[in-house]
Scaffold this active site. Structure first.
Site, short mmCIF file in Angstrom:
data_model
loop_
_atom_site.label_atom_id
_atom_site.label_comp_id
_atom_site.label_asym_id
_atom_site.label_seq_id
_atom_site.Cartn_x
_atom_site.Cartn_y
_atom_site.Cartn_z
N CYS A 62 -3.83 -9.33 4.26
CA CYS A 62 -3.60 -8.11 5.04
C CYS A 62 -4.03 -8.33 6.50
O CYS A 62 -5.20 -8.65 6.75
CB CYS A 62 -4.35 -6.93 4.45
SG CYS A 62 -4.07 -5.38 5.36
N VAL B 106 0.84 -1.20 0.00
CA VAL B 106 0.00 0.00 0.00
C VAL B 106 0.87 1.25 0.00
O VAL B 106 1.75 1.40 0.85
CB VAL B 106 -0.94 0.00 1.23
CG1 VAL B 106 -1.74 1.30 1.29
CG2 VAL B 106 -1.89 -1.19 1.17
#
Length: 484
Positions: free
Chosen positions: A108, A25
């Site tokens: 995640c 990210v």
């Protein structure tokens, strides 16, 4: 042309990629992917994209995928987080023409993934995952892949992988850590889990975890038998990892900044990359660390990078023969090298005064002494402490709020019902009452409405009376005219 699957997909579309840059990210943007590809990476992933946002927001699509076309940036896999089959597939349909495969993020472990109900927090919902992958495999023109974390139990991890393969997953990336292993508690990734998955499935498998240098890549492939190895933090600290080189930091930084000029990205991404590349050097030159944190333009970042380079070159010029790296580093701090994430106890020591020659306390070095106990502050609290040194995080000093009579949330100080706004609104509406403290005026508005309706009826009655008088007068005139 039929959609390639499994081994054929990895061999032909992904060109038998062994060296893979992870989806990160705000860190695996186009500029960084191009730098990594120049230095040995054979396959890259986009940062994790939010399927729902991608579906509804054209600007989000343009900023994250629909930008300038770049033939160098292939093969490429676009990764989405999602928890709804239809939303996931609709978003993937909008992305499939710009990539070689669509990846579903099931790895995640962050709190934002828990709140959003995606990533590793879907790993117990096998029925949902089957529906998502089955639908994607049916509708998409490109293969569907998955990135997962392991369960503590190897057998359950193997069954999980086999379920995904049966649903239609064509390539599996296995991060050898559980969802609880993150941050200071990351620990060592289990290659044993990865090896077991590789033996149990018939689709290509990538390994993720414990990759800091090229020898780690080779050892992982040898021990687990995987098709390729994915690197995240190792790549961020040394983008030439897959070349087996440890270049000078400023060489990588300058090359990256040149790519950013051609393919711009948010300044926060650039700053984060330089913090990683210069990590060890910024422990020495704390003032430049602060300047890098505050600078507002790309040119400003270039200037800080140049100053770091000059400081290092000056240090090299003054270096004594036979001098060795300090702080137990394998190389001098101006050389790209691994960063070993410390455990909880090591982190406490790292945050102490031994990080620099002058004992300056850095971003991670703030500790709060309260009631004789030392409490390590979170990153956000550290930032707040830097802005306001007098700020206290002692829970006992925080103001105590009265609770809502209905739900237990803090009540409004001036609420007539002693409730929070949500509960107050429901009650005021039900009872047609006012609460000036929350600005809710149901009674007042109702009374105004009645008053207006009453006034409207008065006007209508007056008009009817006027019409009646007019009709009587007209009748009288007509009668008088008839008598004459």
């Amino acid at each position: 042309m039929a959609k390639l699957r499994g081994e054929a997909f990895w061999r032909e579309t992904l060109r038998s990629a062994h060296y893979v840059v992870a989806p990160m990210v705000d860190q695996s943007e186009l500029a960084w992917r191009l730098l990594s590809r120049r230095h040995g990476a054979q396959l890259c992933y986009t940062p994790m994209l939010h399927a729902q946002v991608f579906l509804r927001d054209a600007n989000y699509r343009r900023e994250n995928l629909y930008g300038e076309a770049c033939p160098e940036d292939r093969p490429l896999i676009v990764q989405f987080c999602a928890n709804d089959p239809e939303v996931f597939v609709q978003a993937a349909l909008l992305a499939q023409d710009y990539c070689d495969a669509i990846d579903l993020n099931l790895g995640c472990p962050q709190m934002i993934a828990k709140r959003g109900h995606y990533g590793a927090f879907l790993q117990e919902e096998w029925d949902l995952l089957q529906r998502m992958i089955l639908l994607a495999n049916e509708k998409l023109s490109v293969p569907i892949t998955c990135k997962i974390r392991v369960f503590p139990d190897i057998d359950k991890t193997v069954k999980y992988a086999q379920m995904l393969e049966k649903a239609g997953c064509q390539l599996l990336t296995v991060h050898g850590r559980t969802k609880e292993q993150k941050g200071p508690l990351a620990g060592v990734a289990s290659w044993e889990h990865i090896q077991a998955v590789r033996k149990a499935v018939n689709i290509p498998v990538f390994a993720n975890g414990n990759i800091q240098c090229l020898s780690d890549v080779e050892e992982c492939i040898r021990k687990t038998g995987v098709h390729g190895v994915m690197s995240a933090e190792g790549n961020l600290h040394n983008p030439a990892l897959f070349e087996g080189r440890n270049p000078l930091v400023w060489e990588m930084a300058e090359e990256y900044l040149e790519i950013v000029r051609k393919y711009p990205c948010p300044l926060s991404y650039v700053r984060a990359h330089l913090f990683k590349l210069w990590h060890h050097t910024l422990q020495v030159y704390q003032q430049l660390r602060e300047e890098l944190a505050k600078v507002k333009t790309l040119e400003g970042i270039v200037d800080v990078n140049r100053e770091l380079k000059l400081r290092c070159q000056e240090e090299i010029a003054n270096q004594k023969e036979g001098e060795k790296p300090k702080e137990g580093l394998p190389f001098f701090h101006w050389i790209c090298q691994p960063y070993i994430r410390p455990g909880p106890k090591e982190r406490c020591r790292e945050n102490g005064d031994s990080g620099t020659e002058k004992g300056a306390r850095g971003k991670r070095a703030l500790e709060e002494e309260e009631d004789g106990n030392s409490e390590l502050l979170s990153k956000n609290k550290q930032k707040k402490k830097l802005r306001n040194p007098n700020k206290s995080f002692d829970p006992s000093l925080k103001p105590k709020y009265a609770k809502c009579d209905q739900c237990g949330n803090p009540k409004g100080n001036k609420c007539v019902f002693n409730m929070c706004r949500g509960c107050c609104k429901k009650r005021a509406f039900k009872e047609v009452a006012d609460c000036p403290g929350h600005g809710l005026l149901f009674k007042t508005k109702y009374e105004k409405s009645l008053s207006w309706q009453h006034s409207q009826r008065g006007i209508q009655t007056s008009e009817i009376n006027q019409r009646g008088d007019a009709e009587v007068g007209e009748t009288a005139v007509l009668k008088e005219a008839g008598d004459s």
